[in-house]
Design an enzyme around this catalytic site. Structure first.
Site, PDB file in Angstrom:
ATOM      1  N   HIS A 239      -9.637   3.203  -3.176  1.00 42.38           N
ATOM      2  CA  HIS A 239     -10.257   3.279  -4.487  1.00 42.38           C
ATOM      3  C   HIS A 239     -10.133   4.683  -5.073  1.00 42.38           C
ATOM      4  CE1 HIS A 239     -12.705   2.014  -7.825  1.00 42.38           C
ATOM      5  NE2 HIS A 239     -13.275   3.198  -7.762  1.00 42.38           N
ATOM      6  N   ASP A 243      -8.527   5.538  -8.682  1.00 42.88           N
ATOM      7  CA  ASP A 243      -9.135   6.423  -9.682  1.00 42.88           C
ATOM      8  C   ASP A 243      -8.180   7.541 -10.093  1.00 42.88           C
ATOM      9  OD1 ASP A 243     -11.541   5.109  -9.964  1.00 42.88           O
ATOM     10  OD2 ASP A 243     -12.658   6.436  -8.614  1.00 42.88           O
ATOM     11  N   HIS A 266     -12.819  12.486  -9.720  1.00 40.57           N
ATOM     12  CA  HIS A 266     -12.461  12.621 -11.133  1.00 40.57           C
ATOM     13  C   HIS A 266     -12.364  14.086 -11.579  1.00 40.57           C
ATOM     14  CE1 HIS A 266     -12.638   8.363 -11.769  1.00 40.57           C
ATOM     15  NE2 HIS A 266     -13.895   8.295 -11.387  1.00 40.57           N
TER      16      HIS A 266
END
Length: 315
Positions: A239, A243, A266
């Site tokens: 995951h 992202d 992020h």
């Protein structure tokens, strides 16, 4: 690699809730003309519509999600799962019509977006695709980790995470980004978080739409509490890679290079992209030849990065 730009052949519709707002949202992918890029068309409650390009210059600083738009005006948050699907499936031009301020979380990953894209199909357009080619290493570091772009003929991701939680620990994922790899190895990897953080997030008005149906949750006993368990043994790093793909898509063009990160998220993804685009000696813009001849080169982009997209490291 793809030479010509692509859009989708037909409209694709979605409904769901926002993972942070918990509000119902309708979203549609609509075919778009060549050279138009990825654009959100946001319709407010009073019927007013505004178009926002999904590029890094439209990403404000925030602590809880990757957002495009302006925090004091029209914006859309939690865009990374959808953007990852569009990037990985080689879509250059599309309008994303949405009636809320957050992309629906669906089941916490990109799978349903990929399924819809495959169902409607792709349409090749006559304009050539431009690529951002990494020419030299560009690296950023924080106290916790680092991220970098290095030259590579292709689009590759190498992501490593290391959590104190025994349910996660140290995990590594590496691979060349192709539609097939994304669909089979990454698209089903869900967002994740810790039960110990839920009350704090709820109190701040976030994660109101989060549930075991759209998130992997680690309980107070440091175990995954989802009844069906994990979709991959290393779902967490997959995951994080998903992202990273979504965050790098905000460059506005496909990146030819290898993106590496250690203990990222992020914030680091955005800082690395910002550093790359601000250094005109670190990359050039190219088009791939239709036949065997020299690659067509263009001047680098004018630095198009505003504030980095600070997103959650878990949810």
């Amino acid at each position: 690699m793809i030479i010509y730009q692509q859009t989708i052949k037909a409209r694709a519709d979605f409904t769901g809730v926002g993972v942070h707002t918990g509000k119902p949202i309708s979203l549609s992918l609509v075919p778009a003309e060549m050279d138009s890029g990825i654009r959100f068309r946001v319709t407010s409650a009073c019927g007013e519509a505004r178009t926002i390009a999904a590029v890094s210059s439209n990403v404000p600083a925030t602590d809880l999600a990757t957002i495009v738009g302006s925090l004091d005006g029209a914006h859309v948050s939690t865009v990374e799962h959808l953007m990852a699907a569009l990037y990985a499936m080689n879509i250059d031009n599309v309008v994303i019509e949405i009636d809320g301020s957050e992309v629906p979380i669906m089941d916490g990953c990109s799978e349903r977006f990929v399924e819809a894209i495959e169902r409607v199909g792709l349409e090749q357009q006559s304009a050539k695709r431009s690529y951002i080619r990494v020419l030299k290493p560009v690296r950023v570091e924080t106290a916790a980790g680092w991220a970098e772009f290095v030259p590579h003929y292709g689009t590759r991701f190498e992501v490593e995470i290391d959590f104190a939680s025994q349910a996660i620990g140290r995990q590594v994922f590496a691979g060349e980004l192709t539609p097939a790899l994304f669909k089979s190895e990454l698209s089903r990897a869900r967002t994740f978080g810790f039960m110990k953080d839920v009350e704090r997030l709820w109190a701040s008005g976030h994660a109101l739409g989060s549930s075991l149906e759209n998130s992997v949750v680690i309980g107070d006993d440091d175990r995954v509490i989802n009844p069906d368990g994990l979709r991959y043994a290393d779902e967490f790093v997959r995951h994080k890679t998903l992202d990273a793909i979504g965050d790098q898509s905000l460059a506005g063009s496909r990146i030819l290079g290898c993106y590496r990160s250690y203990k990222g998220g992020h914030k680091l993804n955005a800082l690395a992209l910002q550093a790359l685009l601000r250094d005109s000696t670190a990359y050039d813009m190219i088009e791939l030849p239709a036949r065997r001849r020299d690659i067509v080169r263009h001047s680098p982009l004018i630095a198009a990065v505003a504030a980095p997209a600070y997103g959650p490291q878990t949810l």
